[in-house]
Enzyme design. Sequence first.
Site, PDB file in Angstrom:
ATOM      1  N   GLY A   1       0.830  -1.199   0.000  1.00  0.00           N
ATOM      2  CA  GLY A   1       0.000   0.000   0.000  1.00  0.00           C
ATOM      3  C   GLY A   1       0.858   1.239   0.000  1.00  0.00           C
ATOM      4  O   GLY A   1       2.083   1.183  -0.108  1.00  0.00           O
TER       5      GLY A   1
ATOM      6  N   LYS B   1       1.581  -6.081   8.656  1.00  0.00           N
ATOM      7  CA  LYS B   1       1.711  -4.856   7.875  1.00  0.00           C
ATOM      8  C   LYS B   1       2.871  -4.041   8.452  1.00  0.00           C
ATOM      9  O   LYS B   1       2.830  -3.588   9.594  1.00  0.00           O
ATOM     10  CB  LYS B   1       0.413  -4.046   7.944  1.00  0.00           C
ATOM     11  CG  LYS B   1       0.412  -2.780   7.116  1.00  0.00           C
ATOM     12  CD  LYS B   1      -0.963  -2.119   7.237  1.00  0.00           C
ATOM     13  CE  LYS B   1      -1.071  -0.893   6.364  1.00  0.00           C
ATOM     14  NZ  LYS B   1      -2.402  -0.258   6.480  1.00  0.00           N
TER      15      LYS B   1
ATOM     16  N   ASP C   1     -11.604   5.435   2.886  1.00  0.00           N
ATOM     17  CA  ASP C   1     -10.869   4.822   1.769  1.00  0.00           C
ATOM     18  C   ASP C   1     -11.489   3.476   1.364  1.00  0.00           C
ATOM     19  O   ASP C   1     -10.792   2.477   1.214  1.00  0.00           O
ATOM     20  CB  ASP C   1      -9.399   4.642   2.137  1.00  0.00           C
ATOM     21  CG  ASP C   1      -8.503   4.464   0.902  1.00  0.00           C
ATOM     22  OD1 ASP C   1      -8.956   4.797  -0.207  1.00  0.00           O
ATOM     23  OD2 ASP C   1      -7.374   3.985   1.056  1.00  0.00           O
TER      24      ASP C   1
END
Length: 771
Positions: free
Chosen positions: A494, A514, A609
């Site tokens: 991302g 992440k 988002d």
Amino acid sequence: MDSVVLFLLLSTFFTSSAQQMESNVSRGSYLTPGINSTWLSRSGLYAFGFYKQGNGYAVGIFLAGIPQKTVVWTANRDVPPVSSSATLSFSRDGTLVLQSTPEQTQIIIADSLGSTSAAMLDTGNFVLYNSDQEIQWQSFEHPTDSLLPGQRLLAGTELFSSVSATDHSTGIFRLKMQHDGHLVQYPVDTPDTAGYAYWGSGTFGSGDNVTLNFSPDGHLYLLNATGANIRNVTDGGYPTKDTIYLMRIDADGIFRLYSYELKQNGNWSVVWSSSGDLCDPKGLCGLNGYCVSNDTEARCVCLPGFEMVHPGNRTAGCEKSFNAADCNSKNEYNTYTMRELANTVWEDISYSVLSFPLKEDCKQACLEDCNCEAALFKDSRCRKQRLPLRYGRRQLTDSNIAFIKVGKSTPADMPKPNQEGHRLEMLIISAVFLTFGGMMLVISGIVFYKNHFWYRKLPVNGNAEVGDDVAPRSFTYPELEKATDGFREEVGRGSFGTVYKGAILNGQKIVAVKKLEKVLAEGEREFQTEMKVIGRTHHRNLVRLLGYCHDGTHRLLVYEYMSNGSLADILFTPEKQTCWEERKGIARDIARGILYLHEECERQIIHCDIKPQNILMDDYGCAKISDFGLAKLLKPDQTRTFTGIRGTKGYVAPEWHRKLPITVKADVYSYGIVLLEIVCRRKSVDWSLPEDIAILEGWAYHCFESGDLDQLVGPDDEVDKKQFERMVKLGLWCIQDEPSLRPSMKKVLLMLEGTIDIPTPPSPTSFFSVI
């Protein structure tokens, strides 16, 4: 020479008259939607016949010679649109009739027995003539919402606005040329009295035969019975070369003068309008709603404790969003509160007027009066009102304060005692439960303390499990480095970092780690946001946060692993595409997840988002929302926020670019784009396609409006046509430019499940356009 000039002048005069009188329609002629659908004027500028409205056809006059097929007159405007099998006939007896099907009763458009011919004139007037070429009937004498140059509004007649730019049935505003010489605008279904007027010409008492007249140069003016000009509504004198003018009372209640330059092949321009304040028209926001305007738009807001009856129709007004017991001042279980609304004006329909020095006295007087549902306080006068309230608008220069009585909802099964014995019994029961609850709280606190239940550190290689009821745990960086085998297997990337596959609990539990890379600024902010937002949520349609690492400069987040990738993989990879029923389920899953964020969390969350890449799929095909790094956590008393643009191009709601307050409706917009992508199995923007279909939202609306949704369905995609149309309509509602028109996620889910009907949506980008 003089005789020649005279001859030429006479010839010109008679030729011109003949052109105006010449018929191009004879008895027995007929029209049908399709190829033979209109009768054109000599120049081709105006047409009389069928035009598209909704999923059917209406009959009227429109400008056929310009790209914008602007409707200027509609026949029998409140008759539902007819099908493509309808016929419009100029019958043998001279009557103009419309018949939807052979079995249905004929609808009379113009009852003019004895007419022998008809013509669509270049003035925009459709006329029926008798055998002596005398006018028997003309559209100019039966205006709907518009006037054209040469047309008059006679004393006692009025124009009525349309419902919208695409629905030309009768709307909620009118412009009347009164018999007293006054040209006035009112809401429909109101008396012709000053209390209901919101614009007037100021010519009251000028005579009983005053008319509104319209010249080709854009001059609108009032003439009395003697032909004297008593008022210029517009100055006139505007250019006439290759320019046409149109006057209309629009769906928003304001009447405007428009111009169109034929050579420019451009758009309609507003030359003059009756008001510069879009909230002037009374009733624009319906019952229990009030209008808030800026320079470009009017927004409808509900009273405190109320919500829109219909998200797609602001004029439908607002209804209570709370349930309250019957008002009874002796019933201690029935509680109300008064909500204050400053700087708003309303219609005064008070049943009691009191004098109080302080607003708090007015507030209390209404609270203690079961008949009072609202009170208006201004200049020490307290006006008690019953609902509904009408004609509300915000007016910052007005000191009026409205107090709205809002009931606090009570559970349906809560007893409503009205006897002393019952009240005593409830007090005893409550005391017992409070005592028991306190004991359990103390015991739980001791257990939690001894076992370090919250945020205890679990060894990666130990045997303890990460259960659903355990808060996110803390990891060290070496632990996660080992769990991911040195961050070896990348599964996603991302804007703020990379996601790696890993395993904890001796390799028994697969996780997604992440790793945030922009730690100094954006990465730290995203880390803190995700911890605040997703760390306090728990829903089957949200990706679960299992742990985190806050070790020196390292910021990592540990999530449950989603084995089937993202929704983008499924939708945009041909070999992975799913069937219709599975896509419906995915759409519902996403809606449930967003609904939880908007309405069921302890604090309201705007994700900011929503896009296919942030929707992940688990082993069972269940969709879960992920990536909360851009989310906005609202304060308890907040419903909107100002913030810089967040999200991904193509999914960002228009209000972000306009620097307007952001609400949960920004997520609804993004969901609408995603929903259209789900049902159509294609990206919202795909420049590999022809330009006219590259942008999905515009293409989807075009196909819906033309009744050709099959173009949105792939050749190998088997869908339920009725359900497909419902979901396209819902997607179009969600992506309306005006946030208040978008439905709430609760209503989105009800529409998805078929619980409530989905009305016909307006164009997402042209609802507020004047033409």
